[in-house]
Each structure stands twice: as structure tokens, then as C-alpha cells.
Design a protein around this motif. Structure first.
Motif, PDB file in Angstrom:
ATOM      1  N   PRO A  45      22.451 -17.346  64.064  1.00  0.00           N
ATOM      2  CA  PRO A  45      23.536 -17.655  65.072  1.00  0.00           C
ATOM      3  C   PRO A  45      23.014 -19.347  65.481  1.00  0.00           C
ATOM      4  O   PRO A  45      23.490 -20.351  65.849  1.00  0.00           O
ATOM      5  CB  PRO A  45      23.435 -16.483  66.126  1.00  0.00           C
ATOM      6  CG  PRO A  45      22.972 -15.922  65.545  1.00  0.00           C
ATOM      7  CD  PRO A  45      22.661 -15.948  64.355  1.00  0.00           C
ATOM      8  N   MET A  46      21.794 -19.269  65.134  1.00  0.00           N
ATOM      9  CA  MET A  46      20.644 -20.504  66.546  1.00  0.00           C
ATOM     10  C   MET A  46      21.047 -21.335  65.271  1.00  0.00           C
ATOM     11  O   MET A  46      21.098 -23.236  66.117  1.00  0.00           O
ATOM     12  CB  MET A  46      19.069 -20.654  66.291  1.00  0.00           C
ATOM     13  CG  MET A  46      18.707 -21.265  67.674  1.00  0.00           C
ATOM     14  SD  MET A  46      16.611 -21.391  68.100  1.00  0.00           S
ATOM     15  CE  MET A  46      15.570 -19.898  66.267  1.00  0.00           C
ATOM     16  N   LEU A  47      20.675 -21.246  64.510  1.00  0.00           N
ATOM     17  CA  LEU A  47      20.585 -22.366  63.225  1.00  0.00           C
ATOM     18  C   LEU A  47      22.015 -23.020  63.248  1.00  0.00           C
ATOM     19  O   LEU A  47      22.860 -24.162  63.091  1.00  0.00           O
ATOM     20  CB  LEU A  47      20.281 -22.518  61.556  1.00  0.00           C
ATOM     21  CG  LEU A  47      20.507 -23.398  60.769  1.00  0.00           C
ATOM     22  CD1 LEU A  47      19.968 -24.837  60.935  1.00  0.00           C
ATOM     23  CD2 LEU A  47      19.762 -22.774  59.528  1.00  0.00           C
ATOM     24  N   ALA A  48      23.484 -22.291  62.697  1.00  0.00           N
ATOM     25  CA  ALA A  48      24.771 -22.667  63.109  1.00  0.00           C
ATOM     26  C   ALA A  48      24.794 -23.499  64.881  1.00  0.00           C
ATOM     27  O   ALA A  48      25.885 -23.917  64.596  1.00  0.00           O
ATOM     28  CB  ALA A  48      25.481 -21.235  63.401  1.00  0.00           C
ATOM     29  N   ILE A  49      24.602 -22.859  65.765  1.00  0.00           N
ATOM     30  CA  ILE A  49      25.078 -23.771  67.323  1.00  0.00           C
ATOM     31  C   ILE A  49      24.348 -25.216  67.163  1.00  0.00           C
ATOM     32  O   ILE A  49      25.393 -26.383  67.183  1.00  0.00           O
ATOM     33  CB  ILE A  49      24.855 -22.940  67.918  1.00  0.00           C
ATOM     34  CG1 ILE A  49      25.454 -23.563  69.146  1.00  0.00           C
ATOM     35  CG2 ILE A  49      23.096 -23.014  68.180  1.00  0.00           C
ATOM     36  CD1 ILE A  49      27.451 -23.537  69.104  1.00  0.00           C
ATOM     37  N   ALA A 106      18.986 -28.565  61.262  1.00  0.00           N
ATOM     38  CA  ALA A 106      20.156 -29.194  61.827  1.00  0.00           C
ATOM     39  C   ALA A 106      19.971 -30.256  61.261  1.00  0.00           C
ATOM     40  O   ALA A 106      21.831 -31.755  60.983  1.00  0.00           O
ATOM     41  CB  ALA A 106      20.225 -28.753  63.549  1.00  0.00           C
ATOM     42  N   VAL A 107      18.945 -31.195  61.856  1.00  0.00           N
ATOM     43  CA  VAL A 107      19.312 -32.178  61.737  1.00  0.00           C
ATOM     44  C   VAL A 107      19.155 -33.266  59.920  1.00  0.00           C
ATOM     45  O   VAL A 107      20.182 -33.789  60.015  1.00  0.00           O
ATOM     46  CB  VAL A 107      17.539 -32.505  62.445  1.00  0.00           C
ATOM     47  CG1 VAL A 107      17.231 -34.789  62.072  1.00  0.00           C
ATOM     48  CG2 VAL A 107      17.832 -32.792  64.161  1.00  0.00           C
ATOM     49  N   TYR A 145      30.814 -23.442  63.756  1.00  0.00           N
ATOM     50  CA  TYR A 145      30.299 -22.553  64.044  1.00  0.00           C
ATOM     51  C   TYR A 145      30.574 -21.075  63.823  1.00  0.00           C
ATOM     52  O   TYR A 145      29.807 -20.024  62.740  1.00  0.00           O
ATOM     53  CB  TYR A 145      29.870 -22.066  65.557  1.00  0.00           C
ATOM     54  CG  TYR A 145      29.484 -20.542  65.739  1.00  0.00           C
ATOM     55  CD1 TYR A 145      27.608 -21.031  66.724  1.00  0.00           C
ATOM     56  CD2 TYR A 145      29.772 -19.642  66.371  1.00  0.00           C
ATOM     57  CE1 TYR A 145      27.030 -19.607  66.313  1.00  0.00           C
ATOM     58  CE2 TYR A 145      29.392 -18.777  66.819  1.00  0.00           C
ATOM     59  CZ  TYR A 145      27.828 -18.512  66.686  1.00  0.00           C
ATOM     60  OH  TYR A 145      26.544 -17.733  67.250  1.00  0.00           O
ATOM     61  N   ALA A 146      32.016 -21.183  63.323  1.00  0.00           N
ATOM     62  CA  ALA A 146      32.839 -19.956  62.815  1.00  0.00           C
ATOM     63  C   ALA A 146      31.923 -19.820  61.470  1.00  0.00           C
ATOM     64  O   ALA A 146      32.276 -18.999  61.274  1.00  0.00           O
ATOM     65  CB  ALA A 146      34.151 -19.890  63.186  1.00  0.00           C
TER      66      ALA A 146
END
Length: 379
Positions: free
Chosen positions: A161-165, A203-204, A151-152
Motif C-alpha cells: 500500500p505505501m509504495l502504491a500510493i 516511487a521516485v 493505486y488500484a
């Protein structure tokens, strides 16, 4: 009572439609093809869920052409006064497009939760808390480290943020299933649902590709490290993204059992990660309900996941058919993935693709070295 009838009527209007039947059949066929192809060597590294997603992404083009119709062309003809039939065609096409989108969203959302619950039957708690007791604290450490670091890195590279998490969870826990499971912890306004679906798909795709790349790398380089079979199995289970990746690498090292136990220990962490991320997302990106109260998207289906694990472990007649139940889980999850693929926005994927791939790649390297170090120190 009247409100209940109104609710039932509303859902019946959404569920019992031609578009819903069409999307469900397409998703089921895609899922079954994925389940069939995963038995072959190359496809086994991707797994049934990723294959179903790819099929869904590919078939959206012929669906647009032959089922939905060319709404843009029809609308243009109608606007220019070409014919009354063109106007009717435009309205029909737009209705089908909206119907397919709604059906795909409903299938991916609801079947995701059912699939995750059924996947709980794969977790044998007796094995995890006996043979895998040493793996559980390692899994907690690995998952926490990977999610935080991924995430960082992703945020530093400018990923939203949503894609990162979601990428962080998929990298740290169990690939596509984790991404889809964690998506239930993220509540967004209705106008951002399309963006959320695009982020889930991105993300997938990211964790699928990275998991395959690193599975091949570990299979090729593992024997050259001088590590024992057990150590290589632990490394595979602690570092590779999908269950299919860990099993494939573990089999190559002659350590499939320990690799699977290590990987399933990480899968168990999905329950805790989903709850923690739901609370964290609420605090950092809170949504406000109509009465001003803050709303936490608690992933209640995770309670079903735990219940399925308990039932599959301790109820004898259910334990005898857990393999079949897990197969059903993957079919259901495959349908959810295929439905998700039908709504993919390729432009949105291209926009953030390079940054999120780089973040996952760097985090996967760190994860691999952490897993190898743990395996050498404790096994």
C-alpha cells in the motif's frame, strides 16, 4: 525549561557532527551537479531532482568503501581475534555507518519540507485563477482519476500500500516532488522508516522513468495526431509527470505557456491530495500513539507551501525574486533527493520493481488518453 534544554542538546548532538557535515556536503554537490546538468537536452528530461537522486545512489558505494569502511570485514577479523585494532575499526565503521544513515535521513526529511514550501513560490495564483481557471477543474479530475486508478492497479499487481500510493501520487500530480511531499502524509513506526525510504526511492525512480518515456512518446507522436498546438500543450501538462517533462513537451509543440499552466494546476492539487491521503492512511493503516489516540500525520508544511504561493503572488518585492527562490527550492529538494539516494536498498527496489513499473506504465497510458480526450473536447 529543563525539557527544552534536553531537546536542544539532543538535536545538537545529531546535527553538529562530522557525519552530518560530510553528508550535507555530498548532498549539496550532487544537487548542484543536477542543477547544472539539467540545462542540457538529454538531462533536461530527467530534471535536477532525479539527477541528484541518481548521484546519491551511485556515490553510496565509494562512501561505504572509503568513508564508512568495510565494517563487515573488520567485524569478522575482530571476531576471529585477528587484532585489537580490528575490533576498534569495526566499532568505528559501525558508528560511521549509523551516523551517515541518521544524517541522510535527517537531511532528506527536513530539507524535503523546506523545499516543498519554497516550491510554493513557483505557483502564481493570479495566473492560475485567471488564465488557468479552465485548467483547475481538469486538474482535479485528472489527479483524482490517476491516483485512484494507479493505486488500484498497483494493489491488484501485489504492490504494498505505501509504495502504491506514493507511485499513484507521483504519477497523478508532479513526479518526484509529489512523491516526497506525500511521504509526509504517511506516518509509520520507527522500525519501518527504512522501508518507507526504500518505497520513496522506488516511487521516485518509477515516475521519473515513466515520465521521460511518455514525454518522448508525446513529443514524437503529438504532431501526427492532428491536434492543435493548444490541445497538445494541454495534453502534455495534464498527462506528463514532472514539470520538466511538461515544459519540454510544451516547448516542442510551441505551447509551453499553456502546458506549464496546466501542469501547475496539477501541482496545486498536491495540497489537497496530501491532506486527503493523510486522513485516508490513518483510517486504513492507523498508527496508535502511546496514550491510545490515533495520530494523523497531517502535512503541516503544506500550509507553508500555500503561504509561499500567496506571498509570491501578492507581495511585490518577493514576486520580483520568485525565480531565485524557486532555484533555491530545487537545490534544497535536490539535497534531499541525494541524501535519500545514499540510503537506497537496491535489493528492496529489485523485489518490487517490475510490478510497480507495470502499474505506473498502464496508468500512464490511461492518463495520456484521458488528457488527450479532455484537450480535444474542451480546447
Amino acid at each position: 525549561m529543563a525539557s527544552m534544554r534536553e531537546f536542544q542538546k539532543k538535536w545538537a548532538q545529531r546535527v553538529f557532527t562530522v557525519d552530518m557535515l560530510f553528508v550535507a556536503v555530498v548532498a549539496l554537490v550532487a544537487s548542484l551537479i543536477g542543477a547544472w546538468l539539467k540545462q542540457y537536452p538529454v538531462f533536461s528530461l530527467f530534471g535536477a531532482l532525479i539527477i541528484a537522486l541518481l548521484i546519491g545512489m551511485l556515490v553510496q558505494f565509494p562512501i561505504r568503501r572509503w568513508y564508512v569502511g568495510t565494517a563487515d570485514d573488520a567485524a569478522a577479523n575482530a571476531k576471529s581475534g585477528a587484532s585489537a585494532g580490528a575490533a576498534v575499526a569495526a566499532r568505528t565503521s559501525q558508528q560511521r555507518r549509523a551516523g551517515v544513515k541518521d544524517a541522510a535521513g535527517l537531511i532528506s526529511n527536513k530539507l524535503l519540507r523546506l523545499g516543498i514550501i519554497l516550491l510554493g513560490f513557483k505557483l502564481n495564483l493570479t495566473v492560475l485563477f485567471t488564465q488557468g481557471i479552465k485548467c483547475l477543474p481538469i486538474a482535479a479530475l485528472v489527479v483524482t482519476f490517476t491516483i485512484v486508478v494507479t493505486y488500484a492497479i498497483a494493489r491488484r499487481l501485489g504492490v504494498d500500500p505505501m509504495l502504491a500510493i506514493l507511485v499513484a501520487g507521483g504519477t497523478g500530480i508532479c513526479g518526484a516532488a509529489a512523491v516526497m511531499g506525500l511521504s509526509g502524509s504517511i506516518r509509520v513506526p520507527e522500525e519501518r522508516e527504512t522501508e518507507k525510504a526504500d518505497d520513496v526511492t522506488m516511487a521516485v525512480a518509477t515516475v521519473a522513468i515513466m515520465g521521460t518515456v511518455f514525454a518522448l512518446a508525446e513529443i514524437a507522436l503529438g504532431p501526427l495526431t492532428g491536434m492543435s498546438h493548444t490541445q497538445l500543450g494541454i495534453t502534455a501538462g495534464a498527462s506528463l509527470h514532472e514539470i520538466a517533462h511538461a515544459v519540454a513537451a510544451g516547448a516542442a509543440f510551441g505551447a509551453v505557456d499553456i502546458a506549464a499552466i496546466m501542469k501547475l494546476s496539477r501541482v496545486l492539487m498536491l495540497v489537497f491530495a496530501a491532506v486527503i491521503i493523510a486522513i485516508w492512511w490513518d483510517k486504513r493503516h492507523s498508527q496508535v500513539a502511546g496514550d491510545g489516540r490515533r495520530v494523523v500525520a497531517f502535512p503541516w508544511f503544506m500550509l507553508g507551501f500555500i503561504a509561499a504561493s500567496v506571498i509570491g503572488t501578492f507581495v511585490p518585492f518577493v514576486a520580483a525574486i520568485t525565480a531565485q527562490l524557486v532555484n533555491v527550492a530545487y537545490i534544497v529538494l535536490g539535497m534531499a533527493m541525494a541524501a535519500l539516494g545514499l540510503t537506497v536498498n537496491f535489493k528492496a527496489i529489485v523485489a518490487q520493481g517490475r510490478r510497480v513499473f507495470l502499474a505506473s506504465f498502464l496508468a500512464s497510458i490511461l492518463l495520456m488518453f484521458l488528457a488527450a480526450g479532455i484537450a480535444i473536447l474542451f480546447f
